[in-house]
Design an enzyme around this catalytic site. Structure first.
Site, PDB file in Angstrom:
ATOM      1  N   TYR A  11      -4.054   6.927   7.481  1.00 17.06           N
ATOM      2  CA  TYR A  11      -2.818   6.125   7.111  1.00 17.06           C
ATOM      3  C   TYR A  11      -2.448   5.840   5.651  1.00 17.06           C
ATOM      4  O   TYR A  11      -3.219   5.095   5.177  1.00 17.06           O
ATOM      5  CB  TYR A  11      -2.867   4.700   7.964  1.00 17.06           C
ATOM      6  CG  TYR A  11      -1.530   3.853   8.260  1.00 17.06           C
ATOM      7  CD1 TYR A  11      -1.049   3.564   9.613  1.00 17.06           C
ATOM      8  CD2 TYR A  11      -0.896   3.426   7.065  1.00 17.06           C
ATOM      9  CE1 TYR A  11       0.036   2.882   9.725  1.00 17.06           C
ATOM     10  CE2 TYR A  11       0.381   2.677   7.142  1.00 17.06           C
ATOM     11  CZ  TYR A  11       0.870   2.432   8.283  1.00 17.06           C
ATOM     12  OH  TYR A  11       1.943   1.576   8.528  1.00 17.06           O
ATOM     13  N   LYS A  42      -2.699  -4.787   0.328  1.00 20.53           N
ATOM     14  CA  LYS A  42      -3.237  -5.553   1.580  1.00 20.53           C
ATOM     15  C   LYS A  42      -3.839  -6.997   0.633  1.00 20.53           C
ATOM     16  O   LYS A  42      -3.145  -7.851   0.419  1.00 20.53           O
ATOM     17  CB  LYS A  42      -4.013  -5.209   2.494  1.00 20.53           C
ATOM     18  CG  LYS A  42      -3.148  -4.076   3.564  1.00 20.53           C
ATOM     19  CD  LYS A  42      -4.027  -3.622   4.697  1.00 20.53           C
ATOM     20  CE  LYS A  42      -3.269  -2.692   5.488  1.00 20.53           C
ATOM     21  NZ  LYS A  42      -2.779  -3.067   6.524  1.00 20.53           N
ATOM     22  N   GLY A  93       0.846  -1.016  -0.119  1.00 23.43           N
ATOM     23  CA  GLY A  93      -0.013   0.099   0.132  1.00 23.43           C
ATOM     24  C   GLY A  93       0.720   1.453  -0.022  1.00 23.43           C
ATOM     25  O   GLY A  93       0.634   2.464  -0.682  1.00 23.43           O
ATOM     26  N   ASP A 135      -7.620   5.853  -1.290  1.00 24.14           N
ATOM     27  CA  ASP A 135      -6.666   4.797  -0.561  1.00 24.14           C
ATOM     28  C   ASP A 135      -7.671   3.502  -0.199  1.00 24.14           C
ATOM     29  O   ASP A 135      -8.460   3.534   0.688  1.00 24.14           O
ATOM     30  CB  ASP A 135      -6.082   5.318   0.637  1.00 24.14           C
ATOM     31  CG  ASP A 135      -5.032   4.350   1.064  1.00 24.14           C
ATOM     32  OD1 ASP A 135      -5.546   3.139   0.945  1.00 24.14           O
ATOM     33  OD2 ASP A 135      -4.180   4.748   1.780  1.00 24.14           O
TER      34      ASP A 135
HETATM   35  C1  LIG Z   1      -5.341   2.763   4.279  1.00 30.04           C
HETATM   36  C2  LIG Z   1      -3.879   2.223   4.364  1.00 30.04           C
HETATM   37  N1  LIG Z   1      -3.091   2.700   3.298  1.00 30.04           N
HETATM   38  C3  LIG Z   1      -1.734   2.283   2.935  1.00 30.04           C
HETATM   39  C4  LIG Z   1      -1.284   1.440   3.946  1.00 30.04           C
HETATM   40  C5  LIG Z   1       0.064   0.785   3.786  1.00 30.04           C
HETATM   41  O1  LIG Z   1       0.088  -0.406   3.456  1.00 30.04           O
HETATM   42  P1  LIG Z   1       1.405  -1.399   3.442  1.00 30.04           P
HETATM   43  O2  LIG Z   1       1.494  -1.619   4.840  1.00 30.04           O
HETATM   44  O3  LIG Z   1       0.909  -2.589   2.847  1.00 30.04           O
HETATM   45  O4  LIG Z   1       2.357  -0.703   2.739  1.00 30.04           O
HETATM   46  C6  LIG Z   1      -2.069   0.820   5.052  1.00 30.04           C
HETATM   47  C7  LIG Z   1      -1.445  -0.063   5.977  1.00 30.04           C
HETATM   48  O5  LIG Z   1      -2.069  -0.281   7.015  1.00 30.04           O
HETATM   49  C8  LIG Z   1      -3.476   1.461   5.421  1.00 30.04           C
HETATM   50  O6  LIG Z   1      -4.189   1.112   6.326  1.00 30.04           O
END
Ligand SMILES: Cc1ncc(COP(=O)(O)O)c(C=O)c1O
Length: 433
Positions: free
Chosen positions: A141, A262, A114, A233
């Site tokens: 996040y 994810k 992500g 996102d």
């Molecule tokens: C909404 C959101 N976007 C992006 C990410 C980042 O993903 P990653 O940990 O796979 O890089 C997360 C991780 O928890 C998330 O909750």
């Protein structure tokens, strides 16, 4: 003779502490469906699904088969320097899920997490608009390092340097907060050359906040009017979890860029950005990763998307989510420490020990830490977000009886903690966030 070291102890001595977000000494040596097995041979119910990454459950036969077939095929190429058939099929499948892409002017950009998807989306939006400012939200996040982390409200709160070319606005939880938010948004757009707005359709790590209806629609309208791009996102709550294939469908919003991660990879590293070719192709060679779109991850991704569709996991998330909400509402009625239950589909938050209507009872994060520790002792894995909110993002295949077990264990853990079953010393090494 010295006793053999536990897996948790060996991990402690071998793997960087900086990479850990621990709430209890969990080890996972295998998993099947909604259950995982630890190195002591205990079976635990997994209400996190590895923070949502294992949304089809552990070792889903279809994902396992797809990975095995892709590995046996042995081509080993990514999308970097070759046309890779499984990546092309997955990209076509993903495009089909987003309205408006049938015109043929959208593309998919693959990555591993992500974090890289959101970083790529931000870079593409900045390059395409020739502007620098990013609007994001407090409690958001978007990534665990780099540019996506630097616009993530949770990390800014935790002291990570924020991107100076970003503005963080409050994320709304109620209708009543919208007018003030729109005033601030209009002011920001009036005074800054904004490249992009990045937003979670339901804020997860910020405390499981479901925004009021009209939030995404209003944000899209204002973003477009300002000549900026809206990035939604969907990394954590996308792909069926909220009871919609894409969480932003709740408002029928079609953003400029959508990011996935994810659950897309079924537990393997896979992420994607979907957006117009004019935006994603804007800055040549800005997002090159050697193994992006590799056969194994994209085969898993394709199995995930097909299973969500064929097994109606959107419907499953709604049905199981409704059951859990009902059981949790009953628990809230009996158990004083449960202050709030909220969320959508199988993205649920249970807030403990904080009732804004009772200001004389201050928020007690330690209580929640002890409760999730106790739940682990009782055989259920779940984590907390924003200090005192237990987050449930279980596999979408969770069964009715597993749902009952989840709520029964929560009830038992709260009562046990109330009676002193877990001490501060027990939880001290595992304070998570
Ligand atoms: C909404 C959101 N976007 C992006 C990410 C980042 O993903 P990653 O940990 O796979 O890089 C997360 C991780 O928890 C998330 O909750």
């Amino acid at each position: 003779m010295t006793a053999p070291r536990s897996l948790a102890t060996r991990d402690e001595r071998a793997i960087a502490g900086n990479q850990k977000l621990r709430f209890f000494p969990l080890s996972v040596v295998s998993g099947r469906g909604s259950e995982i097995r630890d190195d002591a041979g205990r079976t635990l119910l997994d209400l996190s699904a590895a923070w949502g990454a294992n949304s089809l459950g552990h070792a889903h036969p279809r994902v396992v088969q797809a990975i095995q077939d892709a590995a046996a095929q042995g081509a080993g190429s990514s999308v970097l320097s070759a046309a890779q058939p499984i990546a092309v099929e997955l990209a076509e499948l993903l495009l089909e899920t987003i309205p408006g892409t049938e015109r043929g002017d959208h593309r998919v950009l693959f990555g591993h997490s992500g974090t890289d998807a959101n970083s790529a989306a931000l870079a593409a939006a900045r390059a395409a608009t020739g502007r620098d400012i990013v609007v994001a939200f407090q409690g958001g996040y978007h990534g665990g390092f780099g540019s996506a982390q630097a616009v993530s409200g949770v990390f800014v709160d935790a002291g990570v340097p924020h991107d100076p070319a970003s503005v963080l606005l409050p994320y709304p939880a109620t209708d009543a907060q919208l007018p003030d938010l729109w005033r601030t948004v209009d002011e920001v757009f009036g005074t800054h050359e904004v490249a992009a707005v990045i937003v979670e359709p339901l804020q997860s790590d910020g405390g499981i906040i479901v925004p009021p209806h009209g939030f995404l629609t209003g944000l899209l309208e204002r973003t477009r009017r300002a000549g900026a791009l809206l990035i939604v996102d969907e990394v954590k709550v996308g792909l069926a979890r909220t009871g919609y294939l894409h969480a932003c469908e709740r408002e029928d919003v079609v953003p400029d860029l959508v990011t996935f991660g994810k659950s897309l990879g079924g537990g393997t590293p896979l992420s994607a950005v979907v957006g117009p070719a004019t935006v994603l192709d804007g800055a040549p060679a800005s997002t090159l990763l050697t193994t992006a779109g590799n056969a194994i991850s994209t085969a898993a991704g394709k199995a995930v998307l097909e299973t969500i569709r064929e097994d109606n996991l959107v419907g499953a998330a709604r049905e199981r989510g409704a059951q859990l909400r009902q059981l949790l509402a009953a628990a809230q009625g009996d158990i004083d420490e449960i202050s709030d239950v909220r969320g959508q589909g199988l993205s649920l938050g249970i807030e403990l020990q904080h009732d804004p209507a009772q200001p004389d009872r201050p928020r007690d994060d330690r209580f929640t830490q002890r409760v999730i520790f106790r739940m682990w002792q009782l055989g259920v894995v779940n984590y907390l977000v924003r200090g005192n909110v237990i987050e449930w993002t279980p596999p979408l295949i969770l069964t009715e009886s597993e749902g009952e077990r989840a709520v029964e264990t929560l009830r038992a853990a709260i009562v046990d903690v109330r009676h002193g079953a877990v001490s501060d010393a027990d939880v001290a090494p595992y304070l998570g966030w």
